[in-house]
Scaffold this motif. Sequence first.
Motif, PDB file in Angstrom:
ATOM      1  N   GLY A  28      20.299  31.080 -46.579  1.00 34.20           N
ATOM      2  CA  GLY A  28      20.925  32.376 -46.367  1.00 34.20           C
ATOM      3  C   GLY A  28      20.340  33.154 -45.197  1.00 34.20           C
ATOM      4  O   GLY A  28      19.220  32.918 -44.746  1.00 34.20           O
ATOM      5  N   ILE A  29      21.140  34.091 -44.717  1.00 33.70           N
ATOM      6  CA  ILE A  29      20.754  34.988 -43.629  1.00 33.70           C
ATOM      7  C   ILE A  29      20.963  36.419 -44.111  1.00 33.70           C
ATOM      8  O   ILE A  29      22.028  36.748 -44.637  1.00 33.70           O
ATOM      9  CB  ILE A  29      21.590  34.724 -42.370  1.00 33.70           C
ATOM     10  N   ILE A  30      19.940  37.249 -43.946  1.00 35.49           N
ATOM     11  CA  ILE A  30      19.986  38.641 -44.381  1.00 35.49           C
ATOM     12  C   ILE A  30      19.849  39.535 -43.160  1.00 35.49           C
ATOM     13  O   ILE A  30      18.940  39.350 -42.345  1.00 35.49           O
ATOM     14  CB  ILE A  30      18.842  38.964 -45.360  1.00 35.49           C
ATOM     15  N   MET A  31      20.741  40.499 -43.023  1.00 41.51           N
ATOM     16  CA  MET A  31      20.606  41.521 -41.990  1.00 41.51           C
ATOM     17  C   MET A  31      20.332  42.854 -42.674  1.00 41.51           C
ATOM     18  O   MET A  31      20.875  43.120 -43.744  1.00 41.51           O
ATOM     19  CB  MET A  31      21.867  41.602 -41.140  1.00 41.51           C
ATOM     20  N   GLY A  32      19.478  43.644 -42.062  1.00 41.35           N
ATOM     21  CA  GLY A  32      19.106  44.886 -42.722  1.00 41.35           C
ATOM     22  C   GLY A  32      18.734  45.972 -41.746  1.00 41.35           C
ATOM     23  O   GLY A  32      18.762  45.808 -40.524  1.00 41.35           O
ATOM     24  N   ARG A  33      18.405  47.114 -42.325  1.00 42.19           N
ATOM     25  CA  ARG A  33      18.011  48.275 -41.531  1.00 42.19           C
ATOM     26  C   ARG A  33      16.966  49.076 -42.318  1.00 42.19           C
ATOM     27  O   ARG A  33      17.074  49.224 -43.540  1.00 42.19           O
ATOM     28  CB  ARG A  33      19.214  49.159 -41.210  1.00 42.19           C
ATOM     29  N   THR A  34      15.988  49.563 -41.594  1.00 44.57           N
ATOM     30  CA  THR A  34      14.994  50.446 -42.173  1.00 44.57           C
ATOM     31  C   THR A  34      14.775  51.604 -41.203  1.00 44.57           C
ATOM     32  O   THR A  34      15.535  51.754 -40.232  1.00 44.57           O
ATOM     33  CB  THR A  34      13.680  49.683 -42.461  1.00 44.57           C
ATOM     34  N   MET A  67      19.866  46.095 -47.048  1.00 47.92           N
ATOM     35  CA  MET A  67      20.032  44.683 -46.719  1.00 47.92           C
ATOM     36  C   MET A  67      21.423  44.198 -47.095  1.00 47.92           C
ATOM     37  O   MET A  67      21.984  44.624 -48.097  1.00 47.92           O
ATOM     38  CB  MET A  67      18.978  43.835 -47.438  1.00 47.92           C
ATOM     39  N   ASN A  68      21.950  43.281 -46.292  1.00 47.56           N
ATOM     40  CA  ASN A  68      23.294  42.759 -46.494  1.00 47.56           C
ATOM     41  C   ASN A  68      23.289  41.296 -46.092  1.00 47.56           C
ATOM     42  O   ASN A  68      22.893  40.958 -44.978  1.00 47.56           O
ATOM     43  CB  ASN A  68      24.292  43.542 -45.631  1.00 47.56           C
ATOM     44  N   GLY A  69      23.701  40.391 -46.999  1.00 50.84           N
ATOM     45  CA  GLY A  69      23.731  38.983 -46.632  1.00 50.84           C
ATOM     46  C   GLY A  69      23.765  38.067 -47.829  1.00 50.84           C
ATOM     47  O   GLY A  69      24.068  38.480 -48.947  1.00 50.84           O
ATOM     48  N   ALA A  70      23.436  36.790 -47.606  1.00 50.69           N
ATOM     49  CA  ALA A  70      23.468  35.761 -48.633  1.00 50.69           C
ATOM     50  C   ALA A  70      22.050  35.488 -49.110  1.00 50.69           C
ATOM     51  O   ALA A  70      21.254  34.884 -48.389  1.00 50.69           O
ATOM     52  CB  ALA A  70      24.105  34.486 -48.086  1.00 50.69           C
ATOM     53  N   PHE A  71      21.738  35.901 -50.324  1.00 52.81           N
ATOM     54  CA  PHE A  71      20.403  35.718 -50.884  1.00 52.81           C
ATOM     55  C   PHE A  71      20.347  34.350 -51.562  1.00 52.81           C
ATOM     56  O   PHE A  71      20.238  34.219 -52.774  1.00 52.81           O
ATOM     57  CB  PHE A  71      20.080  36.846 -51.874  1.00 52.81           C
ATOM     58  N   THR A  72      20.428  33.302 -50.739  1.00 55.35           N
ATOM     59  CA  THR A  72      20.455  31.918 -51.199  1.00 55.35           C
ATOM     60  C   THR A  72      19.595  31.073 -50.270  1.00 55.35           C
ATOM     61  O   THR A  72      19.234  31.495 -49.172  1.00 55.35           O
ATOM     62  CB  THR A  72      21.881  31.336 -51.166  1.00 55.35           C
ATOM     63  N   GLN A  73      19.287  29.859 -50.711  1.00 56.64           N
ATOM     64  CA  GLN A  73      18.715  28.885 -49.792  1.00 56.64           C
ATOM     65  C   GLN A  73      19.691  28.697 -48.630  1.00 56.64           C
ATOM     66  O   GLN A  73      20.896  28.564 -48.832  1.00 56.64           O
ATOM     67  CB  GLN A  73      18.478  27.559 -50.503  1.00 56.64           C
ATOM     68  N   VAL A 117      16.473  41.063 -39.112  1.00 53.83           N
ATOM     69  CA  VAL A 117      17.153  39.902 -39.679  1.00 53.83           C
ATOM     70  C   VAL A 117      16.121  38.992 -40.314  1.00 53.83           C
ATOM     71  O   VAL A 117      14.978  38.886 -39.842  1.00 53.83           O
ATOM     72  CB  VAL A 117      17.979  39.154 -38.603  1.00 53.83           C
ATOM     73  N   LEU A 118      16.501  38.324 -41.416  1.00 55.74           N
ATOM     74  CA  LEU A 118      15.658  37.377 -42.135  1.00 55.74           C
ATOM     75  C   LEU A 118      16.447  36.094 -42.374  1.00 55.74           C
ATOM     76  O   LEU A 118      17.672  36.123 -42.444  1.00 55.74           O
ATOM     77  CB  LEU A 118      15.234  37.930 -43.502  1.00 55.74           C
ATOM     78  N   ARG A 168      30.463  26.866 -54.868  1.00 53.64           N
ATOM     79  CA  ARG A 168      30.900  27.429 -53.605  1.00 53.64           C
ATOM     80  C   ARG A 168      30.333  28.827 -53.443  1.00 53.64           C
ATOM     81  O   ARG A 168      30.827  29.776 -54.016  1.00 53.64           O
ATOM     82  CB  ARG A 168      32.438  27.474 -53.558  1.00 53.64           C
ATOM     83  N   PHE A 169      29.252  28.906 -52.667  1.00 53.38           N
ATOM     84  CA  PHE A 169      28.704  30.236 -52.435  1.00 53.38           C
ATOM     85  C   PHE A 169      28.344  30.423 -50.980  1.00 53.38           C
ATOM     86  O   PHE A 169      27.647  31.367 -50.639  1.00 53.38           O
ATOM     87  CB  PHE A 169      27.468  30.489 -53.295  1.00 53.38           C
ATOM     88  N   LEU A 170      28.844  29.535 -50.113  1.00 52.66           N
ATOM     89  CA  LEU A 170      28.459  29.626 -48.706  1.00 52.66           C
ATOM     90  C   LEU A 170      28.859  30.963 -48.101  1.00 52.66           C
ATOM     91  O   LEU A 170      28.268  31.415 -47.123  1.00 52.66           O
ATOM     92  CB  LEU A 170      29.083  28.483 -47.919  1.00 52.66           C
ATOM     93  N   LEU A 171      29.897  31.564 -48.676  1.00 55.23           N
ATOM     94  CA  LEU A 171      30.381  32.820 -48.126  1.00 55.23           C
ATOM     95  C   LEU A 171      29.929  34.006 -48.969  1.00 55.23           C
ATOM     96  O   LEU A 171      30.443  35.110 -48.837  1.00 55.23           O
ATOM     97  CB  LEU A 171      31.909  32.783 -48.029  1.00 55.23           C
ATOM     98  N   LEU A 172      28.965  33.734 -49.842  1.00 55.17           N
ATOM     99  CA  LEU A 172      28.444  34.791 -50.692  1.00 55.17           C
ATOM    100  C   LEU A 172      27.874  35.922 -49.849  1.00 55.17           C
ATOM    101  O   LEU A 172      27.090  35.698 -48.941  1.00 55.17           O
ATOM    102  CB  LEU A 172      27.335  34.210 -51.580  1.00 55.17           C
ATOM    103  N   ALA A 173      28.293  37.120 -50.121  1.00 50.22           N
ATOM    104  CA  ALA A 173      27.731  38.274 -49.408  1.00 50.22           C
ATOM    105  C   ALA A 173      27.343  39.318 -50.436  1.00 50.22           C
ATOM    106  O   ALA A 173      28.178  39.796 -51.185  1.00 50.22           O
ATOM    107  CB  ALA A 173      28.734  38.859 -48.424  1.00 50.22           C
ATOM    108  N   LEU A 174      26.088  39.595 -50.501  1.00 50.56           N
ATOM    109  CA  LEU A 174      25.587  40.579 -51.448  1.00 50.56           C
ATOM    110  C   LEU A 174      25.097  41.790 -50.686  1.00 50.56           C
ATOM    111  O   LEU A 174      24.391  41.657 -49.695  1.00 50.56           O
ATOM    112  CB  LEU A 174      24.434  39.993 -52.261  1.00 50.56           C
ATOM    113  N   LEU A 175      25.467  42.934 -51.147  1.00 46.79           N
ATOM    114  CA  LEU A 175      25.021  44.179 -50.517  1.00 46.79           C
ATOM    115  C   LEU A 175      23.961  44.813 -51.400  1.00 46.79           C
ATOM    116  O   LEU A 175      24.207  45.073 -52.567  1.00 46.79           O
ATOM    117  CB  LEU A 175      26.191  45.148 -50.337  1.00 46.79           C
ATOM    118  N   VAL A 176      22.785  45.012 -50.831  1.00 47.07           N
ATOM    119  CA  VAL A 176      21.698  45.638 -51.574  1.00 47.07           C
ATOM    120  C   VAL A 176      21.341  46.926 -50.870  1.00 47.07           C
ATOM    121  O   VAL A 176      20.814  46.902 -49.768  1.00 47.07           O
ATOM    122  CB  VAL A 176      20.463  44.713 -51.637  1.00 47.07           C
TER     123      VAL A 176
END
Length: 269
Positions: free
Chosen positions: A32-38, A24-30, A60-61, A3-11
């Motif tokens: 997954g959706i990542i939102m970020g800022r530069t 970057m903030n999001g789920a680094f999984t197959q 977004v990625l 169960r990792f569908l709700l995985l949220a990793l903050l990088v």
Amino acid sequence: MIRFLLLALLVLAARPAGAVSLEMNGAFTQGGIIMGRTDPGATLTLDGKPVRVGADGVFVLGFGREAEPKAELSVRGADGSAQHRTLEIAKRDYNIQRIDGLPQKYVEPPAEVLARIKRENEQIKEVRKIDTERAYFADGFIWPAKGRISGVYGSQRILNGEPKWPHFGVDVAAPVGTPVVAPAGGIVRLAEKDLYYTGGTVILDHGHGLSSAFLHMQDVNVKVGQELKRGDSMGTIGATGRATGPHLDWRINWFDVRVDAAVLVPPME
């Protein structure tokens, strides 16, 4: 199944002196959706392909069902400073179901509707190419409907020995007429009441190539070009198209990459 569908990793990247920023903030999984800022004005590439960066630096990625275990992300600031990151993408296990002895009509669509299916698929494909500048997605997501989760991203059926297309949505089972709302702001890019596979269908553009599709709806109460806010009504749950019962199939794409909507929302209440 892990169960990792709700995985949220903050990088939060440590920023070396003189380097461009990268968060970057999001789920680094197959799936997954990542939102970020530069930094505003920076350019970004993922595996060598350009990624839209908003005027405020937001991006977004997305990673598909079978994404490779590593992805290469590079960002270059307007002043020439740069960062490179190798992203580790976790592998997922999917639910595979085998069903044998089905009548062939339930395995393949009849020949007389193939032209219609092709035409509708091309229409959807064109909508998913849209790259809107405004980052509606950055304000966050809610569930578009409330009910029992009856289907999950990545699952697949093998019918009469033939592997079928994987399921790329999250299914919310609820009675016909249950309200469906916009999970995030966006612009309606498709609003159809009778597509062959998906029946009542809405596609909502959240910006930067990220779009939600809502399938099998009974009522479609929005129009193409309409701008919606998070929580605005779009229609109701139904069992239209090729559905076996009333439910909402909610899907998200990042352009042509099919990602998992469930990583964007908390557990269903």
